[in-house]
Structures are given as structure tokens and as C-alpha cells.
Design a protein around this motif. Structure first.
Motif, PDB file in Angstrom:
ATOM      1  N   THR A 209     -32.371 -55.940  55.505  1.00  0.00           N
ATOM      2  CA  THR A 209     -31.096 -56.365  56.446  1.00  0.00           C
ATOM      3  C   THR A 209     -30.001 -56.774  55.679  1.00  0.00           C
ATOM      4  O   THR A 209     -30.264 -57.266  54.639  1.00  0.00           O
ATOM      5  CB  THR A 209     -31.618 -57.291  57.595  1.00  0.00           C
ATOM      6  OG1 THR A 209     -32.098 -58.734  56.768  1.00  0.00           O
ATOM      7  CG2 THR A 209     -32.788 -56.673  58.294  1.00  0.00           C
ATOM      8  N   ARG A 210     -28.882 -56.554  56.190  1.00  0.00           N
ATOM      9  CA  ARG A 210     -27.591 -57.024  55.652  1.00  0.00           C
ATOM     10  C   ARG A 210     -26.932 -57.743  56.455  1.00  0.00           C
ATOM     11  O   ARG A 210     -26.818 -57.527  57.568  1.00  0.00           O
ATOM     12  CB  ARG A 210     -26.801 -55.666  55.234  1.00  0.00           C
ATOM     13  CG  ARG A 210     -27.560 -54.730  54.205  1.00  0.00           C
ATOM     14  CD  ARG A 210     -26.602 -53.500  54.174  1.00  0.00           C
ATOM     15  NE  ARG A 210     -27.381 -52.642  53.157  1.00  0.00           N
ATOM     16  CZ  ARG A 210     -26.676 -52.172  52.078  1.00  0.00           C
ATOM     17  NH1 ARG A 210     -25.591 -52.137  51.927  1.00  0.00           N
ATOM     18  NH2 ARG A 210     -27.209 -51.370  51.545  1.00  0.00           N
ATOM     19  N   PRO A 211     -26.196 -58.570  55.834  1.00  0.00           N
ATOM     20  CA  PRO A 211     -25.933 -58.950  54.467  1.00  0.00           C
ATOM     21  C   PRO A 211     -26.844 -59.917  53.744  1.00  0.00           C
ATOM     22  O   PRO A 211     -26.905 -60.396  52.677  1.00  0.00           O
ATOM     23  CB  PRO A 211     -24.417 -59.798  54.398  1.00  0.00           C
ATOM     24  CG  PRO A 211     -24.692 -60.513  55.712  1.00  0.00           C
ATOM     25  CD  PRO A 211     -25.301 -59.563  56.714  1.00  0.00           C
ATOM     26  N   THR A 212     -27.938 -60.411  54.610  1.00  0.00           N
ATOM     27  CA  THR A 212     -28.920 -61.275  53.768  1.00  0.00           C
ATOM     28  C   THR A 212     -30.031 -60.808  52.607  1.00  0.00           C
ATOM     29  O   THR A 212     -30.681 -61.559  52.204  1.00  0.00           O
ATOM     30  CB  THR A 212     -29.764 -62.041  55.183  1.00  0.00           C
ATOM     31  OG1 THR A 212     -30.652 -60.936  55.499  1.00  0.00           O
ATOM     32  CG2 THR A 212     -28.762 -62.720  56.011  1.00  0.00           C
TER      33      THR A 212
ATOM     34  N   GLN B 257     -36.897 -56.828  57.132  1.00  0.00           N
ATOM     35  CA  GLN B 257     -36.549 -56.718  58.464  1.00  0.00           C
ATOM     36  C   GLN B 257     -37.799 -56.980  59.137  1.00  0.00           C
ATOM     37  O   GLN B 257     -37.797 -57.738  59.996  1.00  0.00           O
ATOM     38  CB  GLN B 257     -36.125 -55.196  58.829  1.00  0.00           C
ATOM     39  CG  GLN B 257     -35.912 -55.095  60.414  1.00  0.00           C
ATOM     40  CD  GLN B 257     -35.804 -53.689  60.881  1.00  0.00           C
ATOM     41  OE1 GLN B 257     -36.173 -52.896  60.087  1.00  0.00           O
ATOM     42  NE2 GLN B 257     -35.236 -53.365  62.177  1.00  0.00           N
ATOM     43  N   ALA B 258     -39.199 -56.413  58.640  1.00  0.00           N
ATOM     44  CA  ALA B 258     -40.213 -56.806  59.153  1.00  0.00           C
ATOM     45  C   ALA B 258     -40.897 -58.080  58.956  1.00  0.00           C
ATOM     46  O   ALA B 258     -41.552 -58.776  59.623  1.00  0.00           O
ATOM     47  CB  ALA B 258     -41.059 -55.528  58.546  1.00  0.00           C
ATOM     48  N   CYS B 259     -40.777 -58.502  57.544  1.00  0.00           N
ATOM     49  CA  CYS B 259     -41.618 -59.667  56.994  1.00  0.00           C
ATOM     50  C   CYS B 259     -40.795 -61.036  56.829  1.00  0.00           C
ATOM     51  O   CYS B 259     -41.042 -62.071  56.755  1.00  0.00           O
ATOM     52  CB  CYS B 259     -42.652 -59.430  55.937  1.00  0.00           C
ATOM     53  SG  CYS B 259     -41.874 -58.965  54.505  1.00  0.00           S
ATOM     54  N   GLY B 260     -39.242 -60.814  56.711  1.00  0.00           N
ATOM     55  CA  GLY B 260     -38.489 -61.646  56.562  1.00  0.00           C
ATOM     56  C   GLY B 260     -38.220 -62.481  55.090  1.00  0.00           C
ATOM     57  O   GLY B 260     -37.514 -63.184  54.765  1.00  0.00           O
TER      58      GLY B 260
ATOM     59  N   ALA C  33     -44.741 -54.743  50.567  1.00  0.00           N
ATOM     60  CA  ALA C  33     -44.871 -53.301  51.252  1.00  0.00           C
ATOM     61  C   ALA C  33     -43.643 -52.427  50.760  1.00  0.00           C
ATOM     62  O   ALA C  33     -43.889 -51.055  50.585  1.00  0.00           O
ATOM     63  CB  ALA C  33     -45.013 -53.672  52.712  1.00  0.00           C
ATOM     64  N   ALA C  34     -42.646 -52.784  50.893  1.00  0.00           N
ATOM     65  CA  ALA C  34     -41.299 -51.972  50.403  1.00  0.00           C
ATOM     66  C   ALA C  34     -41.565 -51.432  49.021  1.00  0.00           C
ATOM     67  O   ALA C  34     -41.226 -50.103  48.761  1.00  0.00           O
ATOM     68  CB  ALA C  34     -39.911 -52.608  50.294  1.00  0.00           C
ATOM     69  N   LYS C  35     -42.024 -52.291  48.099  1.00  0.00           N
ATOM     70  CA  LYS C  35     -41.941 -51.899  46.674  1.00  0.00           C
ATOM     71  C   LYS C  35     -43.229 -50.840  46.792  1.00  0.00           C
ATOM     72  O   LYS C  35     -43.066 -49.758  45.933  1.00  0.00           O
ATOM     73  CB  LYS C  35     -42.623 -53.105  45.737  1.00  0.00           C
ATOM     74  CG  LYS C  35     -41.482 -54.075  45.466  1.00  0.00           C
ATOM     75  CD  LYS C  35     -41.818 -55.182  44.854  1.00  0.00           C
ATOM     76  CE  LYS C  35     -40.945 -56.102  44.550  1.00  0.00           C
ATOM     77  NZ  LYS C  35     -41.339 -57.346  43.959  1.00  0.00           N
ATOM     78  N   LEU C  36     -44.322 -50.808  47.303  1.00  0.00           N
ATOM     79  CA  LEU C  36     -45.124 -49.822  47.444  1.00  0.00           C
ATOM     80  C   LEU C  36     -44.911 -48.550  47.956  1.00  0.00           C
ATOM     81  O   LEU C  36     -45.272 -47.504  47.509  1.00  0.00           O
ATOM     82  CB  LEU C  36     -46.546 -50.314  48.125  1.00  0.00           C
ATOM     83  CG  LEU C  36     -47.353 -51.511  47.609  1.00  0.00           C
ATOM     84  CD1 LEU C  36     -48.529 -52.048  48.457  1.00  0.00           C
ATOM     85  CD2 LEU C  36     -47.987 -50.702  46.301  1.00  0.00           C
TER      86      LEU C  36
END
Length: 163
Positions: free
Chosen positions: A91-94, A98-101, A108-111
Motif C-alpha cells: 500500500t502506498r505511501p506507507t 495490504q494483507a498482513c500490515g 508471503a510477497a517474497k515467496l
């Protein structure tokens, strides 16, 4: 039944192959950013950033750009499978997941990224370096707990080929 829509952040649209630039075949896109809207070749076009929606309703983790002819974009319903489970996208700009904060890219994104780029690790590194540069521009850079610290390790170092 799809309905004509204006292009907006959070919308999911389907565009036929002749209704957008920068890709082949029909496009289903979940819009995360509308970069610009204007007239081009006699029609209203929008420059978008978002995530392509796979046929099973999941999102491709890698963001993509598309130049979409607005009158050719049709709103589509989000598959129920997708609406029940949030995807691990930034999520932008943080730049949090989005799923796990947690700080993106999360595990999970890396995998998913490693699986998506399994045959082209250099392309993954270039993609992550581009996102790292964007995050460096968007994240605050002051204070002792500044989120910009360690962005190279966070975005790029983990993806380098080992051995």
C-alpha cells in the motif's frame, strides 16, 4: 453483468486488447493509482498503475502500467475468492503489506515474487530496485525510526541469487 465505469482507484476493470497500450490480449486490472487522464487520438485515455487479476481471481504481485481508453474499460465484479482473501501487495505511501500490515515485501510477497520470477532472477532484482527507489521517494526520511533506513536490504538484497 459488467457495466461501463469511470476509471478509479479500487475499481477492477476489463479492457479488450484494442482498448489499451503496453500489453497483449484482454486485460483485467485492479487499479491502485490513476496517474493521469487526458485526450489522446480523439478519445479519453487514462494512465493507470495496478495489479493484473488472474483467471482464478488472485492478483499478480508485480504492479503494471497500462494506458487505457476509458470508453473501452468495463467494470467487473471482484471474484468472491479474492474478496475473502487480501493479497500481499504494497500500500502506498506507507509501503506496508495490504494483507498482513508488516513492512512490504512480507514473507508471503517474497515467496510469490520468487515463484513469479523463478526463471529470471535479474528481472526480479531490477523490479525490486525500481520499487525501492519509489519507496525512498515516498517514505519519510527524518527521525531515528525513519522507515527509509535499510531499504536496500528490505527490497533488493533478499532476492539476489545465492551460491
Amino acid at each position: 453483468m459488467p457495466s461501463t465505469t469511470r476509471v478509479a482507484v479500487g475499481a477492477t476493470i476489463r479492457v479488450p486488447a484494442d482498448g489499451y497500450r503496453f500489453g497483449k490480449g484482454p486485460l483485467t486490472l485492479w487499479i491502485t493509482e490513476v496517474l493521469s487522464v487526458g485526450r489522446f487520438e480523439g478519445a479519453l485515455w487514462a494512465e493507470l498503475r495496478g495489479h493484473e487479476v488472474n483467471p482464478d481471481g488472485t492478483l499478480r504481485i508485480r504492479q503494471r502500467f497500462a494506458f487505457v481508453r476509458v470508453d473501452r474499460a468495463v467494470a467487473v465484479e471482484v471474484p468472491s475468492r479474492w474478496s475473502r482473501r487480501r493479497e500481499h501487495v504494497p500500500t502506498r505511501p506507507t509501503w506496508r503489506c495490504q494483507a498482513c500490515g508488516i513492512a512490504w515485501p512480507c514473507s508471503a510477497a517474497k515467496l510469490r515474487l520468487l515463484a513469479e520470477y523463478r526463471h529470471d532472477r535479474p528481472a526480479l532484482t531490477v523490479y525490486l530496485a525500481t520499487l525501492q527507489a519509489e519507496a525512498a521517494e515516498e517514505l519519510p526520511d527524518s527521525g531515528p525510526n525513519a522507515p527509509r533506513v535499510g531499504l536496500i536490504d528490505r527490497f533488493v538484497s533478499w532476492a539476489r541469487a545465492r551460491g
